[in-house]
Design a protein around this motif. Structure first.
Motif, mmCIF file in Angstrom:
data_model
loop_
_atom_site.group_PDB
_atom_site.id
_atom_site.type_symbol
_atom_site.label_atom_id
_atom_site.label_comp_id
_atom_site.label_asym_id
_atom_site.label_seq_id
_atom_site.Cartn_x
_atom_site.Cartn_y
_atom_site.Cartn_z
ATOM 1 N N ASP A 1 -13.044 -6.885 16.866
ATOM 2 C CA ASP A 1 -11.871 -6.776 17.258
ATOM 3 C C ASP A 1 -11.469 -8.377 17.685
ATOM 4 O O ASP A 1 -12.174 -8.905 18.882
ATOM 5 C CB ASP A 1 -11.448 -6.175 18.548
ATOM 6 N N THR B 1 -14.847 -6.430 20.842
ATOM 7 C CA THR B 1 -15.602 -5.396 20.651
ATOM 8 C C THR B 1 -16.260 -5.377 19.094
ATOM 9 O O THR B 1 -15.422 -5.684 18.328
ATOM 10 C CB THR B 1 -14.915 -4.237 20.922
ATOM 11 N N ASP C 1 -9.285 -10.161 19.376
ATOM 12 C CA ASP C 1 -8.890 -10.338 20.757
ATOM 13 C C ASP C 1 -10.017 -9.907 21.750
ATOM 14 O O ASP C 1 -10.139 -10.712 22.851
ATOM 15 C CB ASP C 1 -7.678 -9.570 20.905
ATOM 16 N N SER D 1 -6.377 -5.454 13.526
ATOM 17 C CA SER D 1 -6.470 -6.514 14.473
ATOM 18 C C SER D 1 -8.015 -7.015 14.452
ATOM 19 O O SER D 1 -8.647 -7.614 15.074
ATOM 20 C CB SER D 1 -6.231 -6.242 15.681
ATOM 21 N N ASP D 2 -8.879 -6.228 13.361
ATOM 22 C CA ASP D 2 -10.250 -6.469 13.181
ATOM 23 C C ASP D 2 -10.702 -7.614 12.174
ATOM 24 O O ASP D 2 -10.176 -7.467 11.057
ATOM 25 C CB ASP D 2 -10.946 -4.978 12.662
#
Lengths: 342, 758
Positions: free
Chosen positions: B629, B634, B631, B445-446
């Motif tokens: 990230d 971060t 979403d 997800s990164d």
């Protein structure tokens, strides 16, 4: 000098007696990880400090209902690393490990974790007003630096958040707080333990001034296989949550039998909305089904100048947490699916 | 040694010298880890009084009353000093200006007037016979104010921006006239970028809080144990402010738990400790709380506007850079912000402008790579944007526009191996595999992004002196009134003294941090090795000459008719090179001269004639990888590779530590640091280590430091350019450029927190 009495309680009854005598101006001290800071900052000025650290409340043991009983004086570290906590309540273990630092967790106790005070900047700065610290003085956080403040259940008097990670998992697990006082013992459901600020932000929970927390009861949980704690923060460790989510799923294949979602970093208490959780009952564990839960949880949210983002971030974190929970506890390394633990 | 070679590149100088160029552990390490090293608040003297500072809760207004008399009744309290009763100090502003102050302006004077200048300024000093009593009594001090409106918001006050009217040593003002015709070139250019970048106030926050222990002697003389980056600057300041003679004030600061520029100027704790000590004729200690560490200096907030343009072929053709920074009402804090943009790359058309806005805040202060960190953050981000406009790799763009000379000053560089720094860092990083388009790399997800930037800092040298004492036992004591702010000054000076004196390093001791020692400027600006180190080298040369003369008196004349050039000086002896049997030890030489010690000192001045014809700069080339990230926003900095062209590297071990620390700080600046100012109350609200974020260990991953060899005979006799600042310059830009490459989003305000990516 600011003189205060220091006494070491030999029993729970003695502790409660001493606290009752201090008439609201007494404080229990165990790990002291929050109280000592507040003393140094002149935020807390107790007249009596009652040391309860030697009371026999340190055990973690099986509860009669098949759950687990966490002693109020068991340390956060001992709780997080307890094999039964890790096996049966993994979200709790991870939530604790997402908080503070190793040193603090070694000192901090479970009862103290529930009673820690907010980290709102204005609460800590005695040169400025704060309704929580000094009722009626005002709340500069509403128009001030409120990045760390809440977006749910806030009031015109206070927008502070409860800073705990542990409590978010406890809320999701529907733990119960066992307390003892001069009127005997009672059990407070977790949802009823912490309170919203309303017009009395100085009151943060339903514990009476002459009561002591003796244990936290965890009921048997069907969620162990699908439990996560997702914490979003401004650095990888040693920071309070901007938003955190404890998400628990009970799955039958892909179908959700029941779900629990609790939010941290957004309100004066761990935030739950059972109606939102109910949206998932009988549904399959997909992102499409998670989105309405996130929407529902934040439907009543109200942002302030520096924390509007928490509403969108919170929704995304809920979806992420539920997605991770669906994947299964074992598949997730650490917080947020990443490897960093604390 | 092979491991070291791979870490330090090819520059580990292990052959041509005995000590210099070899990784050497800190000579003060054992004292520091065993608690033997004493810091300013740890010097205990008999009958010490303790001062606790009361800070203002308001930003502007007039103090109506302070209940000082009431608080003086508290048990243990000796005196409560306020503006009402504080003894008068020097009248003229000039007398309050230290070596680092702007040339005019009114330096802040604690407890001087009823008028408030900023929130958290000292308004009272409670002096008691114990720290606890002072602290408690301070909590009882009630200050009543007649409040006035304050202005602390830079953006809201941009209309008040004005060019600096003051000057200061080391500040290079923006050129009055543009170079070429930047507007015309911009209008005609094929590729353009116009953008505004902002960065918040940042704080130095060294671990050790400021403290001053003013010991009042029976003779009325003061010995002040002080946290400072300049003992002699403090001593001069105290003498000037309090009208004391220099023989009556000694300032001592053997160790410092971090400074980063916050201790270049005398801090208000020394003013207060001396005020109390001289008024009460007692020894007094004043130390700051962690919160008060946010109350006297900071890196100024900056809002910068950039317009860059390149021709079709990617040649940079127009640069307009305007920086607006805040300063206090009483002084113009001056740092060189925009000039770097006329220096970094070749460009015929350049307009640079630096302006200030006076706000109701404490004066800003030099903070690691002051000005360069700010200006080059914005400029290197804008260059990245322009390179992408031109569809060029950002490294290729920089190489294409490589500056072979300093166009600001029209001078050639004394040395500049930036091209080699680019090459080595890029190779190590694997930069050639970077896709040009953002959002091209993903892992789970990164989003993954690669960014780079470069940096520059001046290689300065100031006047400095060094003293040697060689004793009959062959031990050498070297000294200068410099300081070691944690950078390794003790160690590197010991190495230099050993190298050039020929005394074995274990027989050399270097002392610093005492105003009674020979002259040294403040430790800052990366010039300590260059200034003090050069003096140590020179005085060691004089020592060798004296020893050679004495050796002629040794019975039997072992050296024969050898000249000094024929000799090797090592291990406490001189011998005819190639013939070690023909030798004279230093002990023998002293004995022959009937001396039990040899003392000499010298003052070294920069070789201005040689330096003036050259541009003297160090350079950095920084590459960073981030994962974001998608979403949650971060950001993690997975790895940083930095190649430094900083002249000769004298101690690769401490040099590497220094650059690593600077990279960590650059990451901190990019992603975390922000003094959160509440403009409604005019006060910083996150005034503690929990809420003013700097990286924790979990934020920092792979960091690799490469030193690129540079030979430079112009900068100073050592050929070392200094490393204190350069490691940080460019890091924030490299990280934010990587965030863009990961996400496709240009966040132009620091810190890049996750909310800006949602």
């Amino acid at each position: 000098m600011i003189n205060f009495s220091y006494s070491r309680a030999g029993s729970v009854a003695e502790a409660v007696g001493a606290k009752g005598k201090a008439d609201g101006a007494g404080r229990f001290i165990a790990g002291g990880t929050n109280l000592v800071d507040l003393l140094k900052e002149n935020v807390e000025r107790p007249c009596a400090v009652i040391d309860i650290s030697r009371l026999p409340l340190k055990t973690i043991e099986e509860a009669p209902d098949g759950g687990l009983r966490l002693g109020a004086l068991a340390t956060n570290a001992d709780t997080a690393y307890h094999p039964e906590v890790q096996r049966r309540y993994p979200a709790l273990s991870r939530a604790i490990l997402a908080g503070a630092s190793a040193q603090l967790r070694n000192m901090a106790t479970n009862g103290g974790n529930l009673l820690q005070r907010t980290r709102c900047y204005y609460f800590y700065d005695v040169a400025l007003p704060c309704n929580k610290r000094q009722p009626g003085s005002g709340c500069p956080a509403i128009k001030g630096q409120n990045r760390v403040c809440g977006v749910l259940g806030t009031s015109d008097d206070c927008i502070a958040t409860h800073p705990s990670d542990m409590c978010i998992a406890l809320a999701a697990l529907e733990a119960a707080v066992r307390v003892s006082g001069p009127r005997g013992e009672r059990t407070i459901p977790f949802a009823e333990f912490h309170t919203l600020p309303g017009h009395t932000p100085d009151i943060e929970n339903t514990l009476a001034p002459d009561e002591i927390i003796t244990a936290i009861d965890l009921p048997p949980s069907p969620y162990a296989g699908h439990s996560v704690y997702t914490k979003v923060r401004d650095r990888a460790s040693y920071a309070f949550a901007l938003v955190s989510v404890a998400a628990l799923l009970d799955l039958d294949g892909d179908t959700i039998k029941s779900a629990r979602v609790a939010l941290g970093g957004v309100a004066h208490k761990p935030w739950r909305l059972p109606e939102a959780e109910a949206l998932l009952t009988g549904k399959t564990a997909t992102k499409e089904n998670f989105l309405p839960v996130a929407q529902a949880l934040f439907a009543g949210a109200h942002g302030y100048e520096h924390n509007f983002f928490k509403i969108e971030l919170g929704k995304r974190a809920v979806v992420r947490a539920l997605q991770l929970a669906a994947r299964g506890t074992a598949a997730i390394k650490g917080v947020n699916g990443q490897t960093a633990d604390a | 040694m092979s491991v070291l070679k791979s870490i330090f590149g090819q520059d580990v100088d292990t052959t041509s010298s005995t000590y210099l160029g070899k990784p050497t552990s800190r000579v003060d390490g054992p004292a520091k880890v065993t608690g033997g090293a004493k810091y300013a608040a740890e010097f205990n003297v008999p009958n010490l009084l303790y001062g606790y500072i009361v800070s203002s809760g308001a930003a502007r207004g007039t103090i109506r009353s302070i209940n000082a008399a009431e608080v003086e009744q508290v048990s243990g309290v000796v005196k409560v000093f306020t503006h009402d009763n504080a003894p008068k100090t020097a009248y003229l502003d000039r007398s309050h200006r230290d070596q680092i102050a702007p040339d005019s302006g009114s330096p802040f004077r604690p407890l001087y007037q009823a008028e408030l200048e900023y929130s958290f300024q000292p308004v009272a000093l409670v002096v008691a016979d114990s720290f606890e009593a002072a602290r408690y009594a301070a909590s009882l001090v009630k200050v009543e104010y007649d409040l006035k409106p304050h202005e602390t918001d830079l953006r809201a006050n941009l209309g008040k921006a004005h060019p600096p009217t003051d000057t200061r040593a080391g500040y290079v003002s923006a050129p009055k006239k543009p170079r070429g015709t930047p507007d015309e070139a911009y209008a005609a250019a094929a590729h353009k970028v116009e953008a505004e970048y902002s960065q918040p106030i940042e704080f130095h926050l060294p671990m050790e809080s400021y403290a001053s222990t003013a010991a009042y002697g029976e003779d009325g003389k003061l010995t002040i144990y002080q946290k400072t980056q300049g003992v002699q600057n403090c001593q001069e300041y105290v003498c000037s402010v309090f009208g004391l003679s220099s023989g009556d004030v000694q300032v001592i600061s053997p160790y410092m738990g971090g400074g980063f520029g916050s201790g270049l100027r005398p801090t208000y704790d020394i003013y207060l400790s001396v005020l109390a000590a001289t008024a009460l004729k007692r020894s007094v200690r004043v130390s700051m709380t962690r919160q008060q560490m946010f109350s006297f200096s900071h890196r100024p907030e900056a809002i910068q506007h950039l317009k860059l343009a390149a021709r079709e072929d990617g040649m940079l053709d127009s640069v307009t850079h305007t920086a607006i920074e805040e300063t206090s009402q009483n002084e113009e804090y001056l740092e060189t912000v925009v000039n770097w943009s006329g220096l970094m790359y070749n460009c015929p058309n350049v307009r640079l402008d630096h302006q200030l806005v006076n706000l109701d805040l404490a004066s800003p202060a030099d903070m690691r790579a002051p000005g360069a960190v700010t200006g080059l953050y914005a400029y290197e981000c804008a260059v990245d944007e322009l390179a992408y406009q031109a569809k060029m790799d950002p490294l290729a763009f920089r190489e294409k526009n490589y500056a072979e000379k300093d166009q600001n000053a029209d001078k050639i560089f004394s040395s500049k191996e930036l091209r080699e720094a680019y090459r080595q860092a890029a190779a190590r990083f694997g930069w050639k595999d970077r896709p040009l388009e953002p959002r091209s790399m993903k892992k789970g997800s990164d989003l993954i992004g690669w960014g780079m930037a470069s940096g520059s800092w001046e290689a300065m040298q100031g006047k400095a002196a060094a003293k040697l004492v060689l004793t009959a036992d062959g031990k050498l004591l070297a000294s200068s009134a410099t300081s070691d702010i944690g950078t390794g000054t003790y160690t590197v000076m010991t190495m230099i003294a050993a190298e050039f004196s020929g005394v074995a390093i274990e027989d050399v001791t270097f002392q610093l941090g005492d105003s009674s020692m020979v002259y040294s400027p403040v430790e800052g600006g990366s010039w300590t090795v260059s200034s003090v180190g050069s003096a140590v080298k020179t005085v060691c040369g004089e020592l060798r000459a004296r020893l050679f003369k004495l050796a002629g008196k040794v019975d039997g004349a072992p050296l024969g008719d050898a000249t000094i050039e024929d000799l090797t000086f090592a291990n406490g002896a001189m011998h005819v090179t190639g013939n070690p049997v023909r030798n004279v030890t230093y002990t023998e030489a002293l004995r022959a001269g009937k001396l039990d010690r040899l003392e000499l000192d010298t003052t070294e001045l920069p070789q201005l004639a040689k330096q003036a014809t050259h541009a003297l700069y160090s350079h950095s080339s920084v590459f960073a990888e981030v994962s974001v990230d998608e979403d949650l926003g971060t950001i993690h900095v997975n790895r940083v590779v930095s190649a430094i062209a900083g002249g000769r590297i004298l101690n690769p071990k401490t040099a590497r530590s220094q650059i690593m620390g600077a990279i960590v700080w650059g990451i901190s600046m990019a992603l975390e640091e922000e003094g959160m100012l509440d403009d409604h109350v005019g006060r910083f609200m996150n005034h503690n280590y929990a809420e003013y974020h700097i990286p924790v260990a979990a934020d920092i991953h792979d960091i690799e430091v490469i030193f690129v060899p540079e030979h430079d005979e112009v900068v100073n006799p050592l050929g070392a350019k200094g490393l204190g600042e350069i490691g940080m310059v460019g890091v924030a830009a490299a990280v934010t450029n990587a965030v863009w490459h990961a996400t496709g989003k240009r966040v132009r305000s620091l810190p890049v927190t996750l909310d800006k990516l949602l």
